[in-house]
Design a protein around this motif. Structure first.
Motif, short mmCIF file in Angstrom:
data_model
loop_
_atom_site.label_atom_id
_atom_site.label_comp_id
_atom_site.label_asym_id
_atom_site.label_seq_id
_atom_site.Cartn_x
_atom_site.Cartn_y
_atom_site.Cartn_z
N ASN A 265 0.83 -1.20 0.00
CA ASN A 265 0.00 0.00 0.00
C ASN A 265 0.88 1.26 0.00
N ILE A 266 1.95 1.23 0.81
CA ILE A 266 2.90 2.34 0.81
C ILE A 266 3.62 2.44 -0.53
N PHE A 267 3.98 1.29 -1.11
CA PHE A 267 4.63 1.25 -2.42
C PHE A 267 3.72 1.90 -3.47
N ALA A 268 2.42 1.61 -3.39
CA ALA A 268 1.47 2.20 -4.34
C ALA A 268 1.39 3.71 -4.16
N GLN A 269 1.39 4.17 -2.92
CA GLN A 269 1.22 5.60 -2.67
C GLN A 269 2.48 6.40 -2.99
N ASP A 270 3.67 5.90 -2.59
CA ASP A 270 4.89 6.70 -2.65
C ASP A 270 5.80 6.37 -3.82
N LYS A 271 5.73 5.16 -4.35
CA LYS A 271 6.73 4.72 -5.32
C LYS A 271 6.13 4.26 -6.64
N THR A 272 4.86 4.56 -6.87
CA THR A 272 4.20 4.15 -8.11
C THR A 272 3.64 5.37 -8.83
N ASP A 273 3.87 5.44 -10.12
CA ASP A 273 3.30 6.49 -10.96
C ASP A 273 1.84 6.16 -11.20
N ARG A 274 0.94 6.87 -10.52
CA ARG A 274 -0.49 6.56 -10.58
C ARG A 274 -1.28 7.51 -11.48
N MET A 275 -0.58 8.25 -12.31
CA MET A 275 -1.25 9.22 -13.18
C MET A 275 -1.76 8.55 -14.45
N ILE A 276 -3.01 8.81 -14.77
CA ILE A 276 -3.60 8.45 -16.06
C ILE A 276 -4.11 9.76 -16.66
N GLY A 277 -3.36 10.28 -17.64
CA GLY A 277 -3.68 11.60 -18.16
C GLY A 277 -3.45 12.63 -17.08
N ASN A 278 -4.48 13.40 -16.78
CA ASN A 278 -4.40 14.41 -15.72
C ASN A 278 -5.00 13.96 -14.40
N SER A 279 -5.40 12.70 -14.33
CA SER A 279 -6.04 12.17 -13.12
C SER A 279 -5.11 11.20 -12.41
N GLU A 280 -5.15 11.25 -11.08
CA GLU A 280 -4.34 10.34 -10.27
C GLU A 280 -5.22 9.26 -9.67
N VAL A 281 -4.83 8.00 -9.88
CA VAL A 281 -5.58 6.87 -9.32
C VAL A 281 -5.34 6.81 -7.82
N PRO A 282 -6.39 6.78 -6.98
CA PRO A 282 -6.18 6.67 -5.53
C PRO A 282 -5.39 5.41 -5.19
N ALA A 283 -4.46 5.52 -4.26
CA ALA A 283 -3.62 4.38 -3.90
C ALA A 283 -4.46 3.19 -3.42
N GLY A 284 -5.55 3.49 -2.70
CA GLY A 284 -6.38 2.41 -2.17
C GLY A 284 -7.08 1.58 -3.23
N TRP A 285 -7.22 2.13 -4.44
CA TRP A 285 -7.90 1.38 -5.49
C TRP A 285 -7.15 0.09 -5.85
N PHE A 286 -5.85 0.07 -5.66
CA PHE A 286 -5.09 -1.14 -5.98
C PHE A 286 -5.51 -2.30 -5.08
N GLN A 287 -6.11 -1.98 -3.93
CA GLN A 287 -6.61 -3.04 -3.05
C GLN A 287 -7.76 -3.81 -3.69
N SER A 288 -8.40 -3.23 -4.70
CA SER A 288 -9.50 -3.92 -5.37
C SER A 288 -9.02 -4.92 -6.41
N LEU A 289 -7.75 -4.83 -6.80
CA LEU A 289 -7.25 -5.70 -7.87
C LEU A 289 -7.35 -7.17 -7.48
N ASN A 290 -6.97 -7.49 -6.25
CA ASN A 290 -7.04 -8.89 -5.81
C ASN A 290 -8.45 -9.45 -5.95
N ALA A 291 -9.43 -8.69 -5.47
CA ALA A 291 -10.81 -9.15 -5.55
C ALA A 291 -11.29 -9.25 -6.99
N MET A 292 -10.89 -8.29 -7.83
CA MET A 292 -11.29 -8.35 -9.24
C MET A 292 -10.73 -9.61 -9.90
N PHE A 293 -9.47 -9.92 -9.63
CA PHE A 293 -8.88 -11.12 -10.23
C PHE A 293 -9.51 -12.39 -9.66
#
Length: 497
Positions: A265-293
């Motif tokens: 979660n810290i890696f997602a917030q501090d060390k990941t480029d979360r920009m898509i265009g001009n919008s930044e993906v919330p770090a917490g959204w990556f927590q949904s990936l496990n459930a989606m998969f």
């Protein structure tokens, strides 16, 4: 004393399964919603636009470790109380009510009172202890021993868990990470989800579950034995040996997997480029990936196991766990690759693709371990110890959560060691990234070592199971039909969400 289950099925299963599916879905919405916020709330500065409690990363990860380990420790006590005194049904309702109250306490506490926040976490820990082992036990109680639909039922139930986990960060993180709302409204949403879980169980349990979970397991076992207490048989003792042996290896898996809510979660917030265009993906959204998969791959795995069973090639549970450990190790390999990429980018951040791939392979590993283990526990456990054994299953991630959180918190300290910095420098890694490289890389290596050891002893474990996993050939086709129904159910869910 046999349990009376209401007549009628849906998709070939008792309708009560889908009541438990929905109850667990909202409980997991509540848990994963707050989990996505917990560390981020702790590290947010007190004077930020969205103020938190101003802890350091190490302090927040240690708190996360203590909280999550206790969340998974208390089910062993809740399972024993349900087995011995109050029954699973009352335990689920009591636990759900406590967790709902706790989430509202977190809402009231943030960001004003750390002491009140700790009180909310404590109530959550107690409530989860009553809820978690007993709802899983009731799923198993819907089926007779040897019913091939049981594995399929746990696949469906597991989809309910992960549907809630998928939705939770999308709602709770969107509210919590937005300064216009604040962290507290993420906890409010989690509390509303938990309240829905309790209401559903109160209003519909008797109609769809009958008396499943009403009478304590110890009393049912005593009645079945004619009122005489019977010692455990040799077969039961051997099966308990399997559970205790697998404990070691499943702890290693959860230690790695639960980095998701902490260091990843810290890696997602501090060390990941979360920009898509001009919008930044919330770090917490990556927590949904496990459930989606999970929602994507759970039906695939369910059908795979049944097809392999049909041709007598279905791997035994220990071998599935071996595969799961290797899959999870590959996931950490992708995170290591992301750290290497960080050394070449202008902003010193990794692409989101590495986190996506890591979560995908962690999910593949989970599907080889967690639903398989849940089903196996209900097959191996004596009736009088059913919820207690399920509590032991949840004790595995309890220990893993504590160790994993402390290991994640150690990443900062690890980066201070000269030997670690020197090793990282030889690989072209900056000193500030040395600690996280050491943690992710070490976890991958140890997962592989544990997998190899389990592979060597798997034959003995299968002997100790005394055929608990085997079904007769004439039930395989029926099981396959049920798994195909799971796929259809998944497609409907995917289109809806």
């Amino acid at each position: 004393m046999s349990q009376q289950i209401p007549q009628g099925t849906f998709l070939g299963h008792p309708k009560g399964l889908f009541l438990l599916f929905t109850t667990e879905m909202w409980e997991r919405f509540s848990y994963y919603g707050m989990r996505a916020l917990l560390v981020l709330t702790m590290v947010a500065a007190t004077d930020a636009a969205n103020p938190g409690f101003g802890m350091t990363t190490a302090e927040a990860l240690k708190l996360y470790a203590y909280y999550t380990s206790l969340v998974y420790l208390t089910p062993i006590f809740g399972g024993w109380l349900a087995d011995t005194f109050i029954g699973q049904r009352r335990a689920v309702i009591l636990g759900g009510a406590l967790m709902s109250v706790a989430q509202f306490v977190l809402f009231a506490a943030t960001p004003h009172s750390l002491s009140l926040f700790y009180l909310g976490l404590g109530i959550l820990i107690i409530g989860n202890g009553f809820f978690k082992p007993n709802i899983s036990t009731m799923v198993g109680d819907l089926y007779e021993q040897g019913d091939a639909r049981r594995d399929s039922a746990f696949s469906i139930f597991y989809m309910g868990i992960n549907l809630g986990a998928f939705i939770a960060p999308l709602i709770c993180s969107t509210l919590g990470e937005d300064p216009a709302w604040g962290w507290r409204y993420g906890y409010l949403a989690a509390g509303i989800g938990m309240a829905l879980s309790v209401v559903i169980q109160l209003f519909f349990a008797q109609r769809f579950l009958g008396d499943v979970g009403v009478v304590a397991g110890a009393k049912r076992s005593l009645d079945a034995a004619g009122g005489k207490k019977q010692p455990l048989t040799k077969v039961e003792l051997d099966r308990l040996r399997v559970i205790l042996t697998l404990f070691i290896f499943v702890v290693m898996f959860w230690l790695a997997f639960e980095q998701a809510g902490g260091l990843m979660n810290i890696f997602a917030q501090d060390k990941t480029d979360r920009m898509i265009g001009n919008s930044e993906v919330p770090a917490g959204w990556f927590q949904s990936l496990n459930a989606m998969f999970i929602l994507i791959f759970a039906p695939v795995f369910s059908i795979l196991w049944v097809k392999l069973n049909k041709i007598d090639k279905n791997p035994d549970a220990p071998i599935k766990i071996v595969v799961g450990l290797f899959m999870t190790a590959i996931g950490f390999g992708f995170l290591v690759a992301g750290i290497f990429q960080m050394q070449t980018t202008g902003d010193a951040k990794a692409s989101m693709i590495w986190l996506v791939l890591a979560y995908m392979f962690h999910t593949l590993g989970e599907l080889c371990i967690s639903p398989v283990g849940l089903s196996l526990m209900t097959k191996l456990a004596p009736m009088r110890l059913a919820s207690l054994v399920m509590g032991i299953w949840f004790l595995m991630p309890a220990l893993a959560q504590l160790l994993g959180g402390l290991i994640g918190a150690f990443s900062e300290q690890a980066g201070e060691y000269e030997s670690v910095r020197h090793f990282a420098a030889n690989l072209g890694i900056r000193a500030e990234d040395a600690g996280i490289l050491a943690i992710f890389g070490s976890i991958a290596i140890f997962l592989c070592l544990f997998a190899i050891i389990l592979w060597f002893i798997s034959g003995k474990l299968v002997l100790w199971m005394h055929g608990a996993e085997k079904f007769s050939a004439d039930t395989t086709e029926a099981a396959l039909n049920e798994e195909l129904n799971v796929v259809g159910d998944h497609e409907a869910l995917r289109k809806q969400h």
